[in-house]
Design an enzyme around this catalytic site. Structure first.
Site, PDB file in Angstrom:
ATOM      1  CE  LYS A 194      -2.594   1.415   3.780  1.00 42.35           C
ATOM      2  NZ  LYS A 194      -1.957   2.685   4.083  1.00 42.35           N
ATOM      3  CD  GLU A 229      -6.034   7.834   7.958  1.00 41.79           C
ATOM      4  OE1 GLU A 229      -5.331   7.135   7.194  1.00 41.79           O
ATOM      5  OE2 GLU A 229      -5.822   8.035   9.113  1.00 41.79           O
TER       6      GLU A 229
HETATM    7  O1  KIV Z   1      -0.740   2.632   8.879  1.00 43.01           O
HETATM    8  C1  KIV Z   1      -1.808   2.359   9.010  1.00 43.01           C
HETATM    9  O2  KIV Z   1      -2.231   1.567  10.002  1.00 43.01           O
HETATM   10  C2  KIV Z   1      -2.969   2.703   7.794  1.00 43.01           C
HETATM   11  C3  KIV Z   1      -4.494   2.565   8.437  1.00 43.01           C
HETATM   12  C4  KIV Z   1      -4.446   3.679   9.050  1.00 43.01           C
HETATM   13  C5  KIV Z   1      -5.204   2.576   7.179  1.00 43.01           C
HETATM   14  O3  KIV Z   1      -2.541   3.055   7.008  1.00 43.01           O
END
Ligand code: KIV
Length: 274
Positions: free
Chosen positions: A112, A181
């Site tokens: 991600k 988010e």
């Molecule tokens: O780093 C994380 O935990 C995240 C979530 C808040 C989606 O990116």
């Protein structure tokens, strides 16, 4: 059977996806046992595991170290690992090489990264290399310095339009899912309707294709600040604090260890030692 991008995408519009963060083996095992669809090894590990004030200091090595442990525990859940700050911002080459390292060394299923149209070239190149990508839009914590803090994103027309355009750009670039988010619910709904990617909301309301929470937040692991979008499903802080206090008291009172926690030895053997 391990979840895949195809199986997850088939759920869009049919069944809501559940996702939780994890950073260690046992938590991943328990989340997996509960049947949660996806696990995120978030760079939030900087805050919730390593005690940093923000996520900026987290390294690729940190993500790989924790990611490996999580992947060993996740038998069915689809594991996504965050690309930390400066592991993809510099160039397309950095992005592909770091995503490749994370996938090869941890055995995760996707990475991600935070950002929209400005990182579409990174997303396209990572996907071309055979690595599924989750994009992250709205409040992107790695950019808190330019966002002016941790604020809801997309309330103004200009930012709402940019978020819609970003969602389209990352979808066209090949992201199979988008984390939204701190985005107003109605805007997250519109984004969800307009993209073929799965939207996974955190503070983005109930119309997203799925939800994600940081597991320490939802378990009430600390008694610190709790964001508005978090529902506490347990109060682990109180449970742990009570247990630790009782343990200290029993150590001092010598009621722990009790006979059932203690190993014996024949008196004869002991006698020969004196
Ligand atoms: O780093 C994380 O935990 C995240 C979530 C808040 C989606 O990116």
């Amino acid at each position: 059977m391990k979840n895949s991008t195809h199986k997850l995408l088939e759920q869009k519009g049919k069944r809501r996806i559940s996702m939780l963060t994890a950073y260690d083996f046992h938590t991943a095992c328990t989340i997996d046992e509960a049947g949660i669809d996806m696990i995120l090894v978030g760079d939030s590990l900087g805050n919730v595991m390593l005690g940093y004030e923000n996520t900026l200091a987290v390294t690729v090595e940190d993500m790989i170290h924790h990611g490996k442990a999580v992947c060993r525990g996740a038998k069915n859940a689809f594991v996504v690992i965050d690309m930390p700050f400066m592991s993809y911002q510099g160039s397309v080459y950095d992005a592909v090489m770091n995503a490749g390292r994370i996938l090869k060394e941890t055995n995760c299923q996707a990475v991600k990264l935070e950002g929209g149209a400005e990182y579409a070239d990174r997303i396209r190149a990572i996907v071309q290399a055979g690595i599924p990508v989750v994009a992250h839009l709205g409040l992107t914590p790695q950019s808190f310095n330019t966002l002016g803090g941790y604020k809801v994103q997309g309330k103004s027309l200009a930012v709402a339009q940019k978020l819609l355009a970003d969602a389209q750009a990352v979808t066209e670039a090949g992201a199979f899912a988008i984390t939204l988010e701190c985005v107003p619910e109605a805007l997250a709904k519109l984004i969800t309707e307009r993209t073929s990617a799965l939207t996974i909301g955190i503070g983005a309301g109930k119309y997203c294709d799925g939800q994600v929470l940081v597991y320490q937040d939802m378990l009430g692991y600390t008694d610190g600040f709790t964001p508005k979008f978090v529902k506490k499903y347990a109060d682990l802080h109180s449970v742990m604090l009570e247990a630790f206090k009782q343990y200290k008291a029993e150590c001092e009172a010598q009621t722990f260890p009790a006979p059932e926690h203690t190993f014996g030895i024949d008196d004869e053997v002991m006698g020969k030692l004196y």
